[in-house]
Design a protein around this motif. Structure first.
Motif, PDB file in Angstrom:
ATOM      1  N   PHE A 194       1.141  -1.138   0.132  1.00 35.01           N
ATOM      2  CA  PHE A 194       0.321   0.136   0.098  1.00 35.01           C
ATOM      3  C   PHE A 194       0.807   1.080  -0.062  1.00 35.01           C
ATOM      4  N   ILE A 195       1.397   2.061  -1.021  1.00 31.55           N
ATOM      5  CA  ILE A 195       2.180   3.267  -1.629  1.00 31.55           C
ATOM      6  C   ILE A 195       1.022   4.154  -1.247  1.00 31.55           C
ATOM      7  N   LYS A 196       1.527   5.848   0.049  1.00 29.81           N
ATOM      8  CA  LYS A 196       1.045   5.946   0.204  1.00 29.81           C
ATOM      9  C   LYS A 196       1.153   7.634  -0.376  1.00 29.81           C
ATOM     10  N   ILE A 197       0.879   8.634  -1.516  1.00 26.24           N
ATOM     11  CA  ILE A 197       1.704  10.089  -2.232  1.00 26.24           C
ATOM     12  C   ILE A 197       0.797  10.997  -1.745  1.00 26.24           C
ATOM     13  N   HIS A 198       1.119  11.458  -0.765  1.00 25.53           N
ATOM     14  CA  HIS A 198       0.474  13.180   0.307  1.00 25.53           C
ATOM     15  C   HIS A 198       1.133  13.735  -1.069  1.00 25.53           C
ATOM     16  N   CYS A 199       0.655  13.971  -2.010  1.00 23.90           N
ATOM     17  CA  CYS A 199       0.807  15.112  -3.393  1.00 23.90           C
ATOM     18  C   CYS A 199       1.317  16.557  -3.097  1.00 23.90           C
ATOM     19  N   PRO A 200       0.069  16.912  -2.344  1.00 25.68           N
ATOM     20  CA  PRO A 200       1.392  18.353  -1.483  1.00 25.68           C
ATOM     21  C   PRO A 200       2.491  18.737  -0.637  1.00 25.68           C
ATOM     22  N   SER A 201       2.978  18.011  -0.896  1.00 21.00           N
ATOM     23  CA  SER A 201       4.506  17.423   0.122  1.00 21.00           C
ATOM     24  C   SER A 201       5.647  17.000  -0.692  1.00 21.00           C
ATOM     25  N   ILE A 202       4.963  17.208  -1.882  1.00 15.93           N
ATOM     26  CA  ILE A 202       6.408  16.939  -2.962  1.00 15.93           C
ATOM     27  C   ILE A 202       6.015  17.930  -3.730  1.00 15.93           C
ATOM     28  N   PRO A 203       6.655  19.128  -3.833  1.00 13.71           N
ATOM     29  CA  PRO A 203       7.857  19.738  -5.394  1.00 13.71           C
ATOM     30  C   PRO A 203       6.657  19.303  -6.438  1.00 13.71           C
ATOM     31  N   ASP A 204       7.083  19.405  -7.133  1.00 10.88           N
ATOM     32  CA  ASP A 204       6.272  19.830  -8.581  1.00 10.88           C
ATOM     33  C   ASP A 204       8.013  19.194  -9.239  1.00 10.88           C
ATOM     34  N   ASP A 205       8.512  20.253  -8.561  1.00 10.94           N
ATOM     35  CA  ASP A 205       9.856  19.379  -9.782  1.00 10.94           C
ATOM     36  C   ASP A 205      10.592  18.437  -9.641  1.00 10.94           C
ATOM     37  N   LEU A 206      10.001  17.528  -8.115  1.00 10.00           N
ATOM     38  CA  LEU A 206      10.309  16.177  -7.717  1.00 10.00           C
ATOM     39  C   LEU A 206       9.774  15.173  -7.693  1.00 10.00           C
ATOM     40  N   LEU A 207       8.210  15.640  -8.023  1.00  9.78           N
ATOM     41  CA  LEU A 207       7.061  14.429  -8.032  1.00  9.78           C
ATOM     42  C   LEU A 207       6.466  14.084  -9.133  1.00  9.78           C
ATOM     43  N   GLU A 208       7.392  13.916 -10.192  1.00 13.18           N
ATOM     44  CA  GLU A 208       7.280  13.375 -11.301  1.00 13.18           C
ATOM     45  C   GLU A 208       8.148  12.272 -11.456  1.00 13.18           C
ATOM     46  N   SER A 209       9.227  11.910 -10.668  1.00 14.01           N
ATOM     47  CA  SER A 209      10.336  11.587 -10.102  1.00 14.01           C
ATOM     48  C   SER A 209       9.524  10.142  -9.245  1.00 14.01           C
ATOM     49  N   GLU A 210       9.585  11.110  -8.274  1.00 12.08           N
ATOM     50  CA  GLU A 210       8.742  10.559  -7.247  1.00 12.08           C
ATOM     51  C   GLU A 210       8.109   8.956  -7.819  1.00 12.08           C
ATOM     52  N   LEU A 211       7.297   9.804  -8.373  1.00 13.56           N
ATOM     53  CA  LEU A 211       5.997   9.210  -9.137  1.00 13.56           C
ATOM     54  C   LEU A 211       6.004   7.576 -10.366  1.00 13.56           C
ATOM     55  N   PHE A 212       7.416   8.151 -11.501  1.00 19.81           N
ATOM     56  CA  PHE A 212       7.717   7.713 -12.089  1.00 19.81           C
ATOM     57  C   PHE A 212       8.791   6.757 -12.565  1.00 19.81           C
ATOM     58  N   GLY A 213      10.361   7.177 -11.531  1.00 14.14           N
ATOM     59  CA  GLY A 213      10.826   6.468 -11.169  1.00 14.14           C
ATOM     60  C   GLY A 213      11.687   7.204 -12.070  1.00 14.14           C
ATOM     61  N   HIS A 214      12.999   7.638 -12.467  1.00 14.76           N
ATOM     62  CA  HIS A 214      14.042   7.503 -13.395  1.00 14.76           C
ATOM     63  C   HIS A 214      15.212   6.226 -13.559  1.00 14.76           C
ATOM     64  N   GLU A 215      15.693   6.555 -15.138  1.00 13.02           N
ATOM     65  CA  GLU A 215      17.120   6.441 -15.466  1.00 13.02           C
ATOM     66  C   GLU A 215      18.376   7.226 -14.779  1.00 13.02           C
ATOM     67  N   ARG A 216      19.226   6.154 -14.848  1.00  7.17           N
ATOM     68  CA  ARG A 216      20.723   7.009 -14.585  1.00  7.17           C
ATOM     69  C   ARG A 216      20.622   8.288 -15.536  1.00  7.17           C
ATOM     70  N   GLY A 217      21.035   9.140 -14.987  1.00  2.00           N
ATOM     71  CA  GLY A 217      21.449  10.370 -16.040  1.00  2.00           C
ATOM     72  C   GLY A 217      20.398  11.557 -16.799  1.00  2.00           C
ATOM     73  N   ALA A 218      19.267  10.739 -16.416  1.00  3.45           N
ATOM     74  CA  ALA A 218      18.162  11.062 -16.063  1.00  3.45           C
ATOM     75  C   ALA A 218      17.754  12.922 -15.502  1.00  3.45           C
ATOM     76  N   PHE A 219      19.162  12.922 -14.599  1.00  3.96           N
ATOM     77  CA  PHE A 219      18.828  14.398 -14.286  1.00  3.96           C
ATOM     78  C   PHE A 219      20.929  14.527 -13.657  1.00  3.96           C
ATOM     79  N   THR A 220      20.389  15.739 -13.038  1.00  2.00           N
ATOM     80  CA  THR A 220      22.379  16.267 -12.891  1.00  2.00           C
ATOM     81  C   THR A 220      22.335  14.851 -11.700  1.00  2.00           C
ATOM     82  N   ASP A 221      21.347  14.831 -10.594  1.00  2.00           N
ATOM     83  CA  ASP A 221      22.050  13.790  -9.305  1.00  2.00           C
ATOM     84  C   ASP A 221      21.201  12.308  -9.867  1.00  2.00           C
ATOM     85  N   ALA A 222      21.136  12.181 -10.958  1.00  4.43           N
ATOM     86  CA  ALA A 222      20.376  10.701 -11.216  1.00  4.43           C
ATOM     87  C   ALA A 222      22.053  10.049 -10.959  1.00  4.43           C
ATOM     88  N   ARG A 223      22.012   9.747 -10.108  1.00  3.62           N
ATOM     89  CA  ARG A 223      23.762   9.082 -10.408  1.00  3.62           C
ATOM     90  C   ARG A 223      23.301   7.028 -10.884  1.00  3.62           C
TER      91      ARG A 223
END
Length: 315
Positions: free
Chosen positions: A62-91
């Motif tokens: 049971f995975i909960k996402i509290h939408c207001p607590s996650i900034p928009d610029d981070l929420l997409e990565s939180e939801l969908f995940g990311h590949e290595r190198g997708a952005f600066t800190d995505a090691r």
């Protein structure tokens, strides 16, 4: 009736709540998306857990996402995940909440706070159960149930253009509306007693009940903060006395005073607008004007709090 499921305990005395639980139990066996609507503090989170743990996905996450607590610029990565190198800190590659919820339930709390851009991307996942990680090209498929919670008027957000109509209809295939506590006053004392019993288990009080005057005050108060406010009041009252029963003097002044000034007279009862304005002003006063702390206590986003302050003229 007090319905219990594993660690879940739901007080359902009123006909409205009993019917709501019956409907939620039936829906738990299905796999349709469920939208839980209601005012802040009514227990939407608990009902979402009920749908999960009463259904065949109970052994899944049971995975909960509290939408207001996650900034928009981070929420997409939180939801969908990311590949290595997708952005600066995505090691390294990282799975998102959608992947982590596979085989279980993904719960969007305060879904109305999602940006329109993210709503468009979420719509595809809800409809097709397919998505790509941020920065990725491989399409992933996921088996997940979607449960969302919103305020009582998500349809108003659709009409105002703040929420996509197509996503609203997909998430709200089966809507459940949790009534505010003021519409089920017969549950105030059973809920208060349940919260008090919890405090006894935690050894914060030895009180086993409420004095008649305290019970009358609790029943008379309209609970603008709903069940969340009632729980906080009982927890605070439990700490204020060492007697066998909670006295009226252990209750906060807004309940004692307003009960005499507002609720006992039939000529003039406050409107819901007046109650909400008064409650917000009091919480802001108690938090020394902190927008962040006040929003957390009220169970709404900072943006929603700011809009209410502007609407009510609260400085």
């Amino acid at each position: 009736m007090t319905a219990v499921s594993e660690s879940l305990s739901v007080v359902a005395v009123s006909p409205a709540m009993q019917e709501l639980l019956r409907m939620a139990t039936r829906l738990a066996a299905a796999d349709s998306a469920v939208l839980v609507q209601g005012e802040s503090g009514t227990g939407k989170d608990l009902l979402a857990h009920w749908v999960h743990y009463k259904g065949p996905r109970r052994d899944g996450p049971f995975i909960k996402i509290h939408c207001p607590s996650i900034p928009d610029d981070l929420l997409e990565s939180e939801l969908f995940g990311h590949e290595r190198g997708a952005f600066t800190d995505a090691r390294q590659a990282k799975a998102g909440k959608i992947e982590l919820a596979a085989g279980g339930t993904l719960f969007f709390d305060q879904v109305e706070d999602l940006s329109l851009a993210l709503q468009a991307k979420l719509l595809r996942v809800v409809e097709e159960r397919r998505f790509e990680r941020l920065g990725g090209t491989r399409t992933l498929e996921v088996d997940v149930r979607f449960v969302s919670a919103s305020g009582p008027d998500l349809a108003g957000g659709v009409a105002a253009g703040r929420f996509r109509a197509d996503l609203y209809h997909r998430l709200g295939v089966v809507p459940l509306t949790v009534p505010p506590l003021r519409e089920r006053p017969e549950e105030v004392l059973p809920l208060a007693e349940a919260f008090l019993a919890r405090e006894r288990e935690r050894r914060t009080t030895r009180a086993a009940g409420f004095e008649p005057e305290a019970s009358a005050l609790l029943r008379a108060y309209p609970w603008p903060g709903n069940v969340r406010e009632l729980r906080s009041v009982v927890e605070r009252a439990a700490l204020h006395g060492e007697a066998e029963r909670v006295a009226a003097s252990a209750l906060p002044p807004e309940i004692r005073d307003r009960s005499d000034a507002l609720w006992s007279t039939a000529e003039r009862r406050p409107t819901l607008r007046e109650l909400e304005k008064s409650y917000i002003a009091k919480v802001l006063e108690e938090t020394d004007g902190s927008q962040t702390r006040a929003a957390a206590i009220l169970g709404i986003s900072r943006k929603a709090l700011w809009e209410k302050r502007r609407r009510y003229g609260i400085p």
